[in-house]
Design a protein around this motif. Structure first.
Motif, PDB file in Angstrom:
ATOM      1  N   PRO A   1       0.797  -1.091  -0.108  1.00 41.29           N
ATOM      2  CA  PRO A   1      -0.052   0.036   0.241  1.00 41.29           C
ATOM      3  C   PRO A   1       0.833   1.157   0.097  1.00 41.29           C
ATOM      4  O   PRO A   1       0.501   2.261  -0.709  1.00 41.29           O
ATOM      5  N   SER A   2       2.187   1.209   0.743  1.00 46.17           N
ATOM      6  CA  SER A   2       2.868   2.603   0.724  1.00 46.17           C
ATOM      7  C   SER A   2       3.299   2.833  -0.610  1.00 46.17           C
ATOM      8  O   SER A   2       4.051   3.731  -0.766  1.00 46.17           O
ATOM      9  N   ASP A   3       3.542   1.834  -1.333  1.00 45.15           N
ATOM     10  CA  ASP A   3       4.283   2.199  -2.651  1.00 45.15           C
ATOM     11  C   ASP A   3       3.031   2.175  -3.793  1.00 45.15           C
ATOM     12  O   ASP A   3       3.564   2.433  -5.097  1.00 45.15           O
ATOM     13  N   VAL A   4       1.756   2.578  -3.560  1.00 49.32           N
ATOM     14  CA  VAL A   4       0.826   2.427  -4.668  1.00 49.32           C
ATOM     15  C   VAL A   4       1.270   3.788  -5.433  1.00 49.32           C
ATOM     16  O   VAL A   4       1.289   4.859  -4.957  1.00 49.32           O
ATOM     17  N   SER A   5       1.229   3.481  -6.870  1.00 50.87           N
ATOM     18  CA  SER A   5       1.092   4.730  -7.580  1.00 50.87           C
ATOM     19  C   SER A   5       0.094   4.622  -8.829  1.00 50.87           C
ATOM     20  O   SER A   5       0.018   3.394  -9.187  1.00 50.87           O
ATOM     21  N   TYR A   6      -0.486   5.543  -9.233  1.00 49.54           N
ATOM     22  CA  TYR A   6      -1.323   5.800 -10.143  1.00 49.54           C
ATOM     23  C   TYR A   6      -0.865   6.357 -11.360  1.00 49.54           C
ATOM     24  O   TYR A   6      -0.105   7.347 -11.328  1.00 49.54           O
ATOM     25  N   THR A   7      -1.080   5.655 -12.249  1.00 49.71           N
ATOM     26  CA  THR A   7      -0.800   6.263 -13.652  1.00 49.71           C
ATOM     27  C   THR A   7      -2.181   7.024 -14.425  1.00 49.71           C
ATOM     28  O   THR A   7      -2.889   6.320 -14.722  1.00 49.71           O
TER      29      THR A   7
ATOM     30  N   ARG B   1       2.084  13.074  -5.610  1.00 48.31           N
ATOM     31  CA  ARG B   1       3.577  13.315  -5.454  1.00 48.31           C
ATOM     32  C   ARG B   1       4.083  12.432  -6.878  1.00 48.31           C
ATOM     33  O   ARG B   1       3.598  11.208  -6.895  1.00 48.31           O
ATOM     34  N   VAL B   2       5.063  12.800  -7.553  1.00 43.11           N
ATOM     35  CA  VAL B   2       5.093  12.041  -8.901  1.00 43.11           C
ATOM     36  C   VAL B   2       6.256  11.106  -8.258  1.00 43.11           C
ATOM     37  O   VAL B   2       7.344  11.460  -7.565  1.00 43.11           O
ATOM     38  N   SER B   3       5.915   9.858  -8.464  1.00 40.20           N
ATOM     39  CA  SER B   3       6.849   8.686  -8.200  1.00 40.20           C
ATOM     40  C   SER B   3       7.597   7.875  -9.223  1.00 40.20           C
ATOM     41  O   SER B   3       8.671   7.561  -8.839  1.00 40.20           O
ATOM     42  N   GLY B   4       7.350   8.302 -10.323  1.00 40.14           N
ATOM     43  CA  GLY B   4       7.981   7.984 -11.481  1.00 40.14           C
ATOM     44  C   GLY B   4       7.443   8.021 -12.836  1.00 40.14           C
ATOM     45  O   GLY B   4       6.483   9.005 -12.826  1.00 40.14           O
TER      46      GLY B   4
END
Ligand code: AMP
Length: 598
Positions: free
Chosen positions: A353-359, A419-422
């Motif tokens: 959950p702490s790594d979830v990122s949405y595109t 926040r942009v994660s990648g």
């Protein structure tokens, strides 16, 4: 298993032909994010060129980004309220959108205490459907065999109203579940649910939940994933099981149906599925009767591979409880969406959950980003903000999302901080940081500082005849109980101890606070039973001074110290709780009806 090479994409090998197309679509969109965005903007501006709103800013037919950015202001819901009100009152002219507004979607974000009304157009349903159709192809990359069983999803419709001009106003998911897109969806082995449509569409929340649970129990060995939209919803289902398992077991054992299920279409549909199954009844009794609820999800539904619920943002507070009830099953957050627009999907849904990122999918709307500086409160017309385009974002930085939609929202601030994660190809991926200005949230309610202040002000009026005032307060979203509830810590100044407010008066203060809170909160209390009674904990005098001393001992500046209006840091909670003198709960439900107060 040999994989057909034509099904391979950079995301991974697709499970079937249909998935391959979906993954291909994701690849195309994310590789071409910038041109797709340019086209989306041009298309929106072209079709809405003659709307009253765009005409106001004299684009003179221009559909390019530079002209758009130089002429169209960045706005909030409040700026658009006059136009929205006119549409709600029945003005059918092209105010915001050239396409007719088909209905309003009622956001859980509020304005002046009522849900925001988001205009939408018919074709947006197709766009939402498209985003939904990408979820399983991505999930199938990580979890094989999901076509061999079913999903137990607790899905609900909420009440709807009509605006004075006759347009429907309802939550986006209610709109979706009631649409033909959902009701007559073609069979897809990867998307078979245990809940019949009749149960999902039943507006009585008890009957809906009861029959969805009953079907889930009947088919327990076939269930491969368990979910709800938000974590709070799934926990409510578990609580429901705790409270109702005996009745459910009786129905399963005898093949009868609880007489509280009165909706004819639900009764009819359940009666077809319903056979006495004493063995299953015994199994459920064994699991539920001992009072041990740890790991109950994986005990009752032993083939569950993951829980499909959103646990990002405000829902992160429920992760430990979900872990407890599921015995640590993976939590999949699949998408990020709102009433204004569906935004994007998680391309790695089995991550922590702490790594979830949405595109964000660049075809859904035109997206811009306002660099978020926590210290600045906003901007003025004289110093317009510099908004950044989707492909120009910087990794690690935080931005507020601003959207321009097909339905006519132009440069509209959603209020979410990301926040942009990648990047995936040229499309950025985002961690959801938080929604701006939200202090307290249990379910879909969002209470900000001004609303809390107003509620405290209103409630404390009840104390004036006792010559008592609230000198300081703070709050806490207590999610240890299901449903969770708001806790407000009050430090009182009682000027006349011989005439101090009674227990009853303080209970009434809880009620007065609830009456002052926004309609999403009150709906959660009254209709959805998703929020428990508000609690006021009166603390000893001097407690808030101790709180300040504690903050200063940890480095806060004396001059700049402000009482936090919401707390969740354990040592502070412990300090506050150790100073509690009395605790009070709201004795009755607040008022709520589907009709808007204004
Ligand atoms: P609503 O306006 O009621 O449709 O709620 C939409 C809001 O819910 C978004 O703007 C976000 O603040 C929040 N939200 C939606 N999806 C997610 C998600 N996956 N993670 C965190 N917050 C979300």
């Amino acid at each position: 298993m040999a994989i057909d090479s034509s099904l391979s994409s950079s995301l991974g090998p697709a499970a079937c032909e249909k998935d391959a197309k979906a993954l291909q679509f994701i690849e195309e969109m994310t590789k071409n994010a910038d041109p797709v965005q340019e086209n989306v903007l041009a298309e929106i501006l072209r079709r809405n060129a003659d709307t009253e709103y765009l005409q106001r800013f004299q684009l003179c037919g221009a559909t390019d980004r530079d002209t758009f950015k130089s002429k169209i202001p960045v706005i909030t819901y409040e700026d658009l309220q006059p136009e929205i009100q006119r549409i709600a009152n029945g003005d059918r002219s092209a105010i915001l959108s050239a396409h007719p507004i088909s209905e309003f979607l009622t956001s859980s974000g509020t304005s002046a205490g009522e849900r925001k009304l988001m205009p939408t157009i018919q074709e947006e349903l197709d766009r939402r459907q498209l985003l939904y159709s990408l979820l399983m192809p991505v999930m199938n990359l990580y979890v094989p065999g999901l076509d061999k069983g079913k999903g137990l999803y607790f899905l609900f419709v909420k009440s709807e109203t009509k605006t004075p001009g006759g347009l429907l106003a309802r939550p986006v998911l209610t709109s979706y579940y009631k649409s033909e897109h959902f009701k007559t969806r073609p069979y897809d082995p990867y998307m078979v649910y245990t809940s019949p449509n009749e149960s999902i569409l039943c507006s009585d929340s008890f009957q809906s939940m009861y029959t969805q649970m009953l079907c889930g129990l009947y088919l327990h060995n076939e269930v491969l994933r368990v979910g709800a939209v938000f974590a709070s919803g799934l926990l409510r289902a578990i609580r429901f099981l705790q409270l109702n398992w005996e009745q459910l077991v009786q129905d399963i054992s005898t093949g009868t149906l609880n007489p509280k299920i009165t909706d004819p279409s639900v009764r009819e549909c359940i009666s077809h599925l319903h056979q006495p199954n004493p063995e299953l009844a015994e199994f459920i009794t064994k699991e539920c009767s001992g009072g041990n609820w740890e790991g109950i999800i994986s005990r009752i539904w032993p083939n569950t591979k993951y829980l499909d619920v959103i646990v990002t943002g405000a829902m992160a507070q429920y992760i430990p409880t979900l872990d407890y009830y599921s015995g640590g099953l993976p939590l999949a957050c699949t998408m990020y969406a709102s009433s204004e627009c569906y935004f994007g999907i998680n391309l790695n849904p089995m991550c922590k959950p702490s790594d979830v990122s949405y595109t964000i999918m660049p075809n859904m709307a035109y997206f811009e980003f306002l660099p978020h500086e926590p210290s600045s409160s906003g901007f003025t017309r004289d110093s317009p903000p510099c908004l950044v385009d989707l492909v120009d974002l910087e990794i690690g930085k935080e931005y507020e999302l601003v959207i321009t939609t097909y339905a006519g929202l132009c440069r509209y601030r959603v209020g979410d901080i990301l926040r942009v994660s990648g990047f995936h190809n040229s499309a950025p991926q985002f961690n959801f940081v938080r929604r701006k200005n939200v202090l307290l949230s249990i379910d879909s309610d969002k209470t900000d500082e001004a609303e809390l202040q107003k509620a405290v002000d209103n409630a404390s009026q009840l104390l004036s005849e006792f010559n008592t005032s609230v000198v300081e307060y703070t709050s806490y979203a207590d999610t240890k109980t299901i449903p969770g509830h708001y806790v407000i810590y009050w430090e009182l100044l009682v000027k006349d101890p011989a005439n101090s407010p009674s227990q009853e008066v303080l209970n009434q203060c809880c009620h007065a606070m609830e009456e002052s809170l926004n309609s999403v909160y009150r709906q959660g209390r009254v209709a959805d039973n998703s929020i428990g009674p508000l609690e006021i904990r009166v603390v000893k005098s001097g407690t808030f001074e101790e709180l300040m001393d504690y903050a200063i001992s940890r480095g806060a500046s004396i001059n700049q110290y402000k009482v936090p209006r919401c707390v969740n840091f354990t040592p502070i909670m412990e300090l506050l709780d150790s100073r509690v003198v009395t605790a009070h709960f709201s004795p009755t439900l607040p008022n709520w009806t589907p009709e808007r107060r204004r």
